[in-house]
Design an enzyme around this catalytic site. Structure first.
Site, PDB file in Angstrom:
ATOM      1  N   HIS A  77       0.798  -1.228   0.000  1.00 46.59           N
ATOM      2  CA  HIS A  77       0.000   0.000   0.000  1.00 46.59           C
ATOM      3  C   HIS A  77       0.830   1.277   0.000  1.00 46.59           C
ATOM      4  CE1 HIS A  77      -2.742  -2.919   2.062  1.00 46.59           C
ATOM      5  NE2 HIS A  77      -3.469  -2.491   1.066  1.00 46.59           N
ATOM      6  N   CYS A  99       3.006  -1.402  -4.544  1.00 47.51           N
ATOM      7  CA  CYS A  99       2.382  -1.791  -5.818  1.00 47.51           C
ATOM      8  C   CYS A  99       2.633  -0.676  -6.842  1.00 47.51           C
ATOM      9  CB  CYS A  99       0.885  -1.994  -5.606  1.00 47.51           C
ATOM     10  SG  CYS A  99       0.032  -2.249  -7.157  1.00 47.51           S
ATOM     11  N   HIS A 127      -6.847   5.215   6.085  1.00 47.71           N
ATOM     12  CA  HIS A 127      -6.244   4.051   5.418  1.00 47.71           C
ATOM     13  C   HIS A 127      -4.752   4.293   5.159  1.00 47.71           C
ATOM     14  CE1 HIS A 127      -5.446   0.956   2.448  1.00 47.71           C
ATOM     15  NE2 HIS A 127      -6.556   0.358   2.849  1.00 47.71           N
ATOM     16  N   GLU A 129      -2.845   3.406   2.802  1.00 47.05           N
ATOM     17  CA  GLU A 129      -2.538   3.833   1.427  1.00 47.05           C
ATOM     18  C   GLU A 129      -2.738   5.348   1.292  1.00 47.05           C
ATOM     19  OE1 GLU A 129      -4.697   1.904  -1.870  1.00 47.05           O
ATOM     20  OE2 GLU A 129      -4.503   3.807  -2.933  1.00 47.05           O
ATOM     21  N   THR A 167      -6.850   3.430  -4.467  1.00 43.33           N
ATOM     22  CA  THR A 167      -6.990   2.407  -5.509  1.00 43.33           C
ATOM     23  C   THR A 167      -8.239   1.535  -5.330  1.00 43.33           C
ATOM     24  OG1 THR A 167      -5.551   0.968  -4.238  1.00 43.33           O
ATOM     25  CG2 THR A 167      -4.537   2.174  -6.047  1.00 43.33           C
ATOM     26  N   SER A 223      -9.358  -4.874   5.925  1.00 45.14           N
ATOM     27  CA  SER A 223      -9.177  -4.704   4.483  1.00 45.14           C
ATOM     28  C   SER A 223     -10.370  -3.942   3.908  1.00 45.14           C
ATOM     29  CB  SER A 223      -9.046  -6.086   3.838  1.00 45.14           C
ATOM     30  OG  SER A 223      -9.465  -6.036   2.507  1.00 45.14           O
ATOM     31  N   ASN A 225     -11.032  -3.170   0.820  1.00 42.78           N
ATOM     32  CA  ASN A 225     -11.636  -3.728  -0.395  1.00 42.78           C
ATOM     33  C   ASN A 225     -12.521  -4.933  -0.063  1.00 42.78           C
ATOM     34  OD1 ASN A 225     -10.189  -6.346  -1.492  1.00 42.78           O
ATOM     35  ND2 ASN A 225      -8.596  -5.100  -0.568  1.00 42.78           N
ATOM     36  N   SER A 267      -6.350  -9.232  -0.553  1.00 35.40           N
ATOM     37  CA  SER A 267      -5.228  -9.675   0.288  1.00 35.40           C
ATOM     38  C   SER A 267      -5.460 -11.076   0.857  1.00 35.40           C
ATOM     39  CB  SER A 267      -5.017  -8.717   1.450  1.00 35.40           C
ATOM     40  OG  SER A 267      -5.365  -7.426   1.143  1.00 35.40           O
TER      41      SER A 267
HETATM   42 FE1  F3S Z   1      -2.087  -2.854  -6.454  1.00 37.69          FE
HETATM   43 FE2  F3S Z   1      -4.522  -2.892  -7.213  1.00 37.69          FE
HETATM   44 FE3  F3S Z   1      -3.677  -4.674  -5.638  1.00 37.69          FE
HETATM   45  S1  F3S Z   1      -3.389  -1.122  -6.598  1.00 37.69           S
HETATM   46  S2  F3S Z   1      -2.116  -3.727  -4.439  1.00 37.69           S
HETATM   47  S3  F3S Z   1      -3.019  -4.399  -7.735  1.00 37.69           S
HETATM   48  S4  F3S Z   1      -5.669  -3.742  -5.540  1.00 37.69           S
END
Ligand code: F3S
Length: 284
Positions: A77, A99, A127, A129, A167, A223, A225, A267
């Site tokens: 992140h 990432c 968060h 990130e 993201t 998480s 997401n 994750s």
């Molecule tokens: Fe990267 Fe997308 Fe995963 S930003 S960490 S590929 S959710």
């Protein structure tokens, strides 16, 4: 009864890359630390801890450490620029597993804020990130979580703004917030930085939840997401369960159940998904 996994579920590209980096580094026999938990999944983090990987929780802890022979791995992140500066100053050996899609946001906000734009990050304030992205801004930055907040937020008249998103943010909500600012007439630069992996997971979870009698969403409590997948599935399927591991699953399935759908946050390791899938197949 059928058990079906969503077309896109589990580890995304960035998380897979970061987790693999840590396992590769364990093999070298060096002392390994990750800056913050490498991903938002307690099971992964516990397994790494068992293998001797330490976690540096915050900058103060990092500052108090001796660089020595340890290698620090930066999580998927991302982290604020200041953390790289401290790592360099203290002479740490480090590996950047941020990432690339998150790294792209760092570069955008760094450049745009240097060009005098106010940065607006659409995402969750607390968060990691988002905190990381904030730490790459060279000027004023604000985080907006909801359209209501966007309505209320009034940058100075004529102020140039740059809007990016976390993201994992919801695409439709992001578009809606962008429109709010466009209606207010700001000179904006908008970069949709929502990651495809998120959209794909959300879309395939929705399609499956619409058909399923029961939906199981697997992922870490922290998480974001995974929480969003849960929200999306709950809207389509009244019997949606959020679990972290198989131990949380206490299902009493009525006879009429035809289809159990399973999805998992970005994750969540495959091993966990398979365990849940097999359990439901065998026991019901
Ligand atoms: Fe990267 Fe997308 Fe995963 S930003 S960490 S590929 S959710």
């Amino acid at each position: 009864m059928e058990v079906r996994l969503a077309e896109c579920a589990g580890f995304c590209f960035g998380v897979k890359r970061a987790v693999e980096t840590v396992y590769e580094q364990i093999e070298t026999g060096k002392t390994i630390y990750t800056y913050g938990p490498i991903v938002h999944n307690e099971e992964v983090v516990k397994d790494l801890e068992k293998k001797g990987v330490g976690i540096i929780e915050n900058r103060e802890e990092l500052i108090s450490m001796q660089s020595g022979a340890a290698t620090v791995i930066i999580r998927a992140h991302g982290v604020p620029k200041e953390i790289y500066d401290i790592l360099e100053q203290k002479g740490f050996e480090y590996i950047d597993a941020t990432c690339p899609f998150v790294k792209r946001i760092h570069r955008i906000v760094e450049k745009e804020s240097r060009n005098g734009r106010l940065i607006i990050i659409v995402g969750n304030q607390g968060h990691p990130e988002v905190r990381g992205i904030m730490g790459w801004c060279n000027g004023p930055v604000t985080v907006l979580e909801t359209p209501e907040e966007a309505e209320k937020f009034m940058p100075k008249e004529g102020e140039k703004i740059c809007i990016v998103s976390q993201t994992t943010y919801n695409y439709n909500k992001f578009q809606y917030i962008v429109e709010i600012f466009q209606k207010k007439g700001y000179n904006d630069s908008v970069v949709n930085t929502i990651c495809n992996a998120t959209e794909e997971r959300q879309q395939s979870a929705k399609v499956l939840a619409r058909e399923a009698d029961i939906m199981i969403v697997i992922g870490g409590k922290h998480s974001s997401n995974t929480r969003k997948l849960y929200e999306i599935c709950s809207r389509e399927c009244a019997n949606t369960y959020f679990i972290q591991t198989l131990d949380d699953l206490h299902l009493e399935l009525p006879k009429a159940v035809r289809l159990v759908g399973i999805t998992a946050g970005a994750s969540t390791p495959n091993k966990l998904i398979e365990e849940v899938q097999n359990y439901v197949r065998i026991n019901f």
